[in-house]
Design a protein around this motif. Sequence first.
Motif, mmCIF file in Angstrom:
data_model
loop_
_atom_site.group_PDB
_atom_site.id
_atom_site.type_symbol
_atom_site.label_atom_id
_atom_site.label_comp_id
_atom_site.label_asym_id
_atom_site.label_seq_id
_atom_site.Cartn_x
_atom_site.Cartn_y
_atom_site.Cartn_z
ATOM 1 N N HIS A 25 0.973 -1.083 -0.099
ATOM 2 C CA HIS A 25 0.021 -0.078 0.046
ATOM 3 C C HIS A 25 1.178 1.194 0.039
ATOM 4 N N GLY A 26 0.390 2.403 -0.305
ATOM 5 C CA GLY A 26 1.112 3.668 -0.287
ATOM 6 C C GLY A 26 1.785 3.905 -1.596
ATOM 7 N N TRP A 27 1.735 3.121 -2.725
ATOM 8 C CA TRP A 27 2.493 3.560 -3.594
ATOM 9 C C TRP A 27 1.678 5.054 -4.516
ATOM 10 N N SER A 28 2.277 5.761 -5.280
ATOM 11 C CA SER A 28 1.896 6.858 -5.732
ATOM 12 C C SER A 28 0.999 6.813 -7.092
ATOM 13 N N ARG A 29 1.364 5.833 -7.907
ATOM 14 C CA ARG A 29 0.651 5.532 -9.317
ATOM 15 C C ARG A 29 1.204 3.921 -9.807
ATOM 16 N N LEU A 30 -0.007 3.431 -10.296
ATOM 17 C CA LEU A 30 0.183 2.007 -11.006
ATOM 18 C C LEU A 30 -0.129 2.580 -12.461
ATOM 19 N N VAL A 31 1.020 1.952 -13.147
ATOM 20 C CA VAL A 31 0.891 2.208 -14.725
ATOM 21 C C VAL A 31 0.543 1.085 -15.219
ATOM 22 N N LEU A 32 -0.385 0.945 -15.924
ATOM 23 C CA LEU A 32 -0.723 -0.459 -16.692
ATOM 24 C C LEU A 32 -0.801 -0.032 -18.366
#
Length: 258
Positions: free
Chosen positions: A192-199
Motif C-alpha cells: 500500500h502507499g504507492w503513488s501510481r500504478l501504470v498499466l
Amino acid sequence: MEMARNSLFLLGLVVSLLIGLGSADWNILNHRKKPLSGSSLKNYCESWRINVEVNNIRGFEVVPEECIEYIGKYMTSSQYKADCQRAVEECQLYLSSCCTLKGDGKDAWIFDVDDTLISTVPYFKKHGFGGDKLNITSLEAWMKKCKAPALDHTLRLFHEIREKGFKIFLISIRRESLRDATVDNLIKEGYHGWSRLVLRDLQDENKHVQNYKAEARKRLVSEGYRIWGIIGDQWSSFDGSPSAKRTFKLPNSLYYIA
C-alpha cells in the motif's frame, strides 16, 4: 612417375585426415553431440539459466525441454530465495548512502509488479515451469483471481523505501483491464502507499515492453521526478532512456519479455 607419387601422397593424406576425424568424439563429419545426463545436464541447465540472467540468451519462448525440471526446482528453491535476498541486500546497501532526498516529493523509485512484488510461480507450476508457450488468456484469467503471493523480501524492501520518503511508482505490462484485480491482489498481500500504478492501455498494446516502460519513465521525468532506482525481474524494465541511477534485477528464468 613423379605425378603418380604425388597422387599417392595426397590420397594418403586425405585418408589419414578422415581416419583422425572419424576417431574423434566430435568432429566436422559427425555433428551429433553425446546426450546430456546427470551432472552434465545440470551444468548445461545452470549455464542456460545464468546466461538468461545476464541477458546473453534473449527472446526465448519456452524453457528448453531438458531443463524444465531444473528450472522448476530452482524457482521453488531456497537458492532462488537467497538470490533474491542478495539482490535486495545490495539495494539496501545502495539506499544507505545513495540518496539525499530534497523533501519536495519528487524523489522516485520504480517497481515492476509480476515476479518483483508478487509471484506468478504458482501459475507456472501448473503450466510446465516455462516449458509451455505462454498463454496470455490463461495467465490473465489466473491474475484475476488475485492469488499471486507476495515476494516477502521485496515486500519488506518496498515499505523500507516508502518510509524513507520516496514516491513509489509501479510500472507493469499488465493490461488496464486488470487494474482492479492488480490493486486488490497487491493490497491483499500487504502493499500500500504507492503513488501510481501504470498499466498498458490500448495504445500501448503493440509497443515493445522496453519502449512502453521507457516512455512511462519519460513522463515521470517530465513531471520533475528524479528516478533513484528501479527493481524488476526482466531486462526490459531497465532498457531505454531515461533510466535510473541504479537498477536491481531479480532472478527469473521462466520467461523473457522484451
